[in-house]
Design a protein around this motif. Sequence first.
Motif, PDB file in Angstrom:
ATOM      1  N   SER A 159      -8.942  -4.663  -2.825  1.00 41.59           N
ATOM      2  CA  SER A 159      -9.289  -3.919  -1.613  1.00 41.59           C
ATOM      3  C   SER A 159     -10.614  -4.481  -1.092  1.00 41.59           C
ATOM      4  O   SER A 159     -11.674  -4.165  -1.638  1.00 41.59           O
ATOM      5  N   GLU A 196      -3.565  -2.335  -4.623  1.00 43.60           N
ATOM      6  CA  GLU A 196      -4.845  -1.681  -4.380  1.00 43.60           C
ATOM      7  C   GLU A 196      -5.825  -1.839  -5.535  1.00 43.60           C
ATOM      8  O   GLU A 196      -5.451  -1.932  -6.697  1.00 43.60           O
ATOM      9  N   SER A 247       0.867  -1.180   0.000  1.00 46.94           N
ATOM     10  CA  SER A 247       0.000   0.000   0.000  1.00 46.94           C
ATOM     11  C   SER A 247       0.902   1.227   0.000  1.00 46.94           C
ATOM     12  O   SER A 247       2.104   1.123   0.232  1.00 46.94           O
TER      13      SER A 247
END
Length: 399
Positions: free
Chosen positions: A361, A172, A76
Amino acid sequence: MSKWEKDEVIQRFREYLRIPSVHPNVDYNECINFLKRQADLLDLPCNVYELLEKKPVVVITWVGTRPELPSILLNSHMDVVPVYEEQWKYPPFEAHITEDGWIYARGAQDMKSNGMLHLEAVRKLKEGGVRLKRTVHISFVPDEELGGIDGMKIFCESEEFRKLNVGFEMDESYPSDDPKVFHAFHGERTARQVKITCKGVTGHGAMLHKEAVTAGEKINYIIHKFMEFREKERQKFINGAPLGEVTTINLTKLEGGVQINVLPEQLSVYFDIRISPFEDHNAFENMILGWCKDAGENVTLEYFVKNPEEKTTKLDEDAYFWNALLKTVRDMGLDINSVICPGTTDARFIRRQGIPAIGFSPILNTPQLIHAHNERVHADDFKHGIVVMEKVIVALANA
């Protein structure tokens, strides 16, 4: 005091969200200190790699029982985009939580949520005495919102990264407003940004030339050809093609001219282009060069961004990390819709190293507010994401 004020998981998330790691000129020191504290609480080693000054990469490592196997990287980014604070319902770096559980903060969706989901899932697994075969690295990188050049790109080309022995990376995507279907990314479009300059005859603005061609005529031809192609792609999108599967062209800037009654010696036009992975990239470039040639003499093409053709991660029966992820989610009565990312993420740099990567996600029931005002996530959906991430990590690390 709401029940959320007493929830340690939510309070850790809010603490991270309150760090104003916002562009421009991000100071990552507070993020580093926070992540080091989390590593200490997890009793895991934490390394900070500063390959460029003030551009740190933080890696927290949970060594597996078979560390010789290729590892899993959970990535991330620490940075967030700027805000128009006056447009927010609550201060964007206060991490305000409403009585009904909505957490308002810049980074709540993009992308501090994923970093904390990774950490909290590992925390729960360790507390449960779970041991995994593969080593799991949790990375936090800088400057993704500026393109990742000084962050993941440099890091994944380094010897430090090579020593991590990464076999699969999870990056992500974005939250889903669906109660049962997650969004995932297995590839990205190729970003190209171009400037086309047209030079032509100059003179008085009242004149017409029988033979000489003006810069305006040339640039009109160029713009027409780009917009003609754009409209064909737009129709594909209107007819249902996902945005990531069409090539987008947008005219973003025009410049030139000195005075309204003087023919400009040159005019320039800028285009932001995102090429679909299903487009022949070489043919596309040759098409643009052909337009420049057809427009006339003294028409030049300049690239500001010319990324290599982006690779996609295969989703076939041999893609065992992807299949482990998909099976785990479906066993929970949920599903994943994987598409080509319409923008860019750090996963593209990983794929360039020949490593499969999926953007995932695990947050449901959430309006997509990435980079928008009032970015938020509900505490219940965040905590459900931890449960999903726990199972996913186990599946990936034992694949």
